[in-house]
Design an enzyme around this catalytic site. Structure first.
Site, PDB file in Angstrom:
ATOM      1  N   ASP A 327       0.839  -1.181   0.000  1.00  0.00           N
ATOM      2  CA  ASP A 327       0.000   0.000   0.000  1.00  0.00           C
ATOM      3  C   ASP A 327       0.887   1.249   0.000  1.00  0.00           C
ATOM      4  O   ASP A 327       1.880   1.296   0.730  1.00  0.00           O
ATOM      5  CB  ASP A 327      -0.871  -0.027   1.263  1.00  0.00           C
ATOM      6  CG  ASP A 327      -1.872   1.095   1.285  1.00  0.00           C
ATOM      7  OD1 ASP A 327      -2.738   1.130   0.397  1.00  0.00           O
ATOM      8  OD2 ASP A 327      -1.790   1.942   2.205  1.00  0.00           O
ATOM      9  N   GLU A 358       1.395   0.033  -5.004  1.00  0.00           N
ATOM     10  CA  GLU A 358       0.932   1.315  -5.533  1.00  0.00           C
ATOM     11  C   GLU A 358       2.136   2.242  -5.662  1.00  0.00           C
ATOM     12  O   GLU A 358       2.723   2.607  -4.632  1.00  0.00           O
ATOM     13  CB  GLU A 358      -0.055   1.963  -4.561  1.00  0.00           C
ATOM     14  CG  GLU A 358      -1.356   1.243  -4.386  1.00  0.00           C
ATOM     15  CD  GLU A 358      -2.264   1.991  -3.407  1.00  0.00           C
ATOM     16  OE1 GLU A 358      -3.406   2.277  -3.767  1.00  0.00           O
ATOM     17  OE2 GLU A 358      -1.826   2.306  -2.285  1.00  0.00           O
TER      18      GLU A 358
END
Ligand code: CA
Length: 653
Positions: A327, A358
């Site tokens: 994340d 990400e």
């Protein structure tokens, strides 16, 4: 406090205090337990033991100061199931803290628990192994509670929303509705939204609270609200392993979504054991907020990097987790991500564990000197075995995430022909601050937990007026939107990156226009298995696309070393494009892919040869001769078409 913060990290500090051992925490067997905690600034550290997660202390032991800021004590006897915490004293001030390296804990993670991990294994765990890697991975993003919370999931009430749902079978051995759906879909990996212990759901609550779980408390412990008993720390460990074992047995691998970029609160166990070390601060002493969640873990510092790398390796070893999705990876460093890639490869074999994330962050964050943020702009520095979510493709297909009403190529967007052809080729020309080596670095997707579901996005873009329409707009099937949905999926599955989709995209999952459901009711978030039945034809379309990719190597070819994977890219008309793929090999087969996002049917001239239709806007995975006059084929409005040119001498079915 601010002065300590300044002096508690940096190269000199790391040189003096960083500890490379992998034995922090409580290492527990049936004869003794060794407690070790890293408290580099402490004057005194005590270990407190408890019989359970709420009773008063029964024993307090002083810990001994070892080298490099480590404090340790060995307690004789069988401590499995004993709860503990630490009292860290510095400059006359004492703070209580759980163990940041804990491997088990009680309710809400407030007390750590000593756990003999050999006693937390499900039956036959020793021979648990993931299914073999496929030629290509297809990733399905799923939330533990969403999976089985709905009454039509087939799961008995006491296991709904729990780890246990994944291991449940009917008495006659059949799989329940939710698991049968997952198994038959054809995906290779289930990526779970956070399953480590997070803070936003009360584990002592009524079970109706919901959160995605991006607020870690104990990184190395499973979340208690997914266990049938949150108070007994061994139960969540066992049940999490059972879930992974069951998924393996059903032919699926497991990826964890890991949130090492921030914690639930800055006053965490990490901060309490080593104040001023684990979080980034600005020059004025304020915490940085590149995560958008109030604090940023300081990847790039030696003990932070050790913590994260060891935690990843721990989940891979102890829980048999098969991959990690980072994340806000842009808050990590390229150096740390590459190190994790190397360590996973060393232990488990090259490429055995997936690693991706990400490649962005919510805001700026002050990084350590001589480190590079793991952002999209730094893709050329990444180990080639690390992939990133490709927002360029996502936005080109369905429109941007920040304006609900902005459409993409598949649902009415204009002037996106060039972008969509770039997406289909794996972005060989790159884009602003984006230059992938090849498509192995890309995760192709149009929906994930963030923002609107694909169906909701399509509804919103098609809805008249402003604002979010009522449920009647989202619930019923609509042929125009189903065609857009199929086209969006068709584009994704004909792009070369690794396919990824949010659970339920394959049956038009709706959250009724809720674009950020991280703490919305479970009824909004959970998968509606009645809807899965209702939209079964759409699911069939996804299944067919997944099968096609498995059959046709040209679709999934990621290397750009081999010239001419994609050629003959053509814009035929506004919103009508096609391209060809050289499948290579001795067959010399070719694929022709067309996307017609316009409102009119388009008659496409076929190159020489005998072509058969393998997919159109209605049916994926078919074998139908492209008839008409043999030289033209009609691509209906709002649809994709995939044709295969047979080599000479092939007998058609
Ligand atoms: Ca929790």
């Amino acid at each position: 406090m601010e002065t300590t913060a300044k002096t508690r990290h940096g190269k000199r500090f790391d040189w003096k205090y960083s500890y490379s051992g992998n034995d922090l925490g409580a290492i527990c067997s049936n004869v003794r337990t060794m407690f070790k905690v890293w408290c580099p600034g402490a004057d005194k550290v005590d270990l407190t033991l408890y019989r359970d997660d709420a009773s008063p202390a029964y024993r307090i032991l002083p810990m001994r100061k070892k080298n490099r800021g480590v404090w340790a004590v060995i307690v004789e006897g069988d401590l499995h199931g004993t709860y503990y915490d630490y009292t860290v004293e510095e400059a006359g001030q004492a703070v209580h803290t759980a163990d940041p390296y804990a491997r088990a804990c009680g309710r809400n993670g407030i007390r750590s628990m000593a756990v003999d991990l050999s006693r937390t294994n499900p039956k036959d765990w020793w021979r648990d192994a993931p299914p073999p890697l496929q030629p290509e991975q297809v990733i399905y993003e799923l939330h533990v509670k969403d999976f089985s919370d709905h009454p039509a999931s087939g799961i008995p009430e006491e296991y709904r929303g729990k780890f246990k749902a994944f291991a449940y079978r009917y008495e006659d051995g059949r799989l329940p509705v939710c698991m049968a759906h997952l198994k038959e879909l054809g995906v290779t990996h289930v990526q779970f939204l956070p399953i480590f212990d997070y803070g936003s759901v009360d584990e002592d609550g009524d079970g109706r609270q919901f959160n995605w779980g991006y607020d870690p408390v104990n990184y190395n412990v499973p979340e208690g609200s997914y266990a049938t008993d949150a108070a007994d720390g061994a139960v969540r460990v066992l049940e999490c392993k059972e879930m992974i074992q069951a998924l393996h047995q059903n032919g699926l691998r497991v990826v964890m979504d890991v949130v090492y970029n921030h914690t639930y609160a800055a006053d965490s166990w990490l901060e309490r054991t080593a104040p001023g070390y684990y979080y980034r601060r600005r020059s004025n002493g304020a915490l940085s907020n590149g995560s958008g969640c109030g604090n940023d873990i300081a990847a790039g510092r030696a003990m932070v990097d050790n913590y994260i790398a060891n935690s990843v390796l721990y989940w891979a070893r102890e829980y048999h987790v098969d991959g990690f999705r980072f994340d806000l990876m842009g808050l990590m460093t390229v150096e740390l991500m590459n190190r994790i890639r190397r360590e996973l490869d060393l232990v488990f074999g090259p490429g055995e564990k997936l690693l991706y994330g990400e490649p962005w962050r919510a805001g700026d964050s002050p990084m350590e000197a001589d480190t590079h943020p793991a952002l999209k702009a730094n893709l050329p520095l990444f180990h080639p075995g690390i992939a990133v979510f490709c927002d360029n493709t996502r936005d080109a297909v369905k429109g941007g995430c920040f304006d609900a009403r902005s459409p993409g190529f598949a649902n009415g967007g204009r002037d996106l022909e060039h972008s969509i052809l770039q997406a289909a080729a794996g972005w060989p020309e790159g884009a602003w601050e984006f230059n992938p080596w090849d498509a192995s670095q890309l995760i192709t997707y149009v929906s994930c937990h963030d923002n609107f579901t694909l169906w909701d996005k399509l509804v919103l873009c098609a809805a008249p007026g402003e604002g979010v329409p009522g449920p009647d707009a989202f619930l019923p099937p609509r042929e125009d939107l189903l065609a857009q949905n199929r086209l969006a999926a068709f584009i994704c599955f004909t792009c070369p990156g690794t396919p990824f989709f949010q659970a339920g995209e394959e049956f038009a999952r709706t959250k009724l226009g809720d674009g950020n459901s991280y703490r919305s009711a479970p009824e909004v978030n959970r998968l509606d298995w009645d809807r899965a039945w209702q939209f079964g034809a759409l699911t069939d379309y996804y299944r067919g696309l997944i099968r096609l990719r498995r059959e046709l190597p040209g679709l999934r070819e990621k290397s750009t070393d081999r010239p001419g994977r994609v050629d003959s890219q053509t814009v035929h008309a506004p919103r009508v494009v096609s391209f060809q793929i050289n499948q290579g090999g001795p067959e010399g087969e070719r694929l022709l892919v067309a996307y017609n996002a316009s409102g009119e049917d388009y008659v496409l001239e076929l190159p020489a040869g005998r072509w058969i239709i393998r997919a159109d806007g209605q049916w994926a995975d078919q074998h139908r001769p492209a008839v008409e006059d043999g030289t033209h084929v009609t691509v209906p409005r709002c649809s994709g078409m995939l044709l295969l040119r047979l080599r000479e001498g092939t007998i058609t079915a």
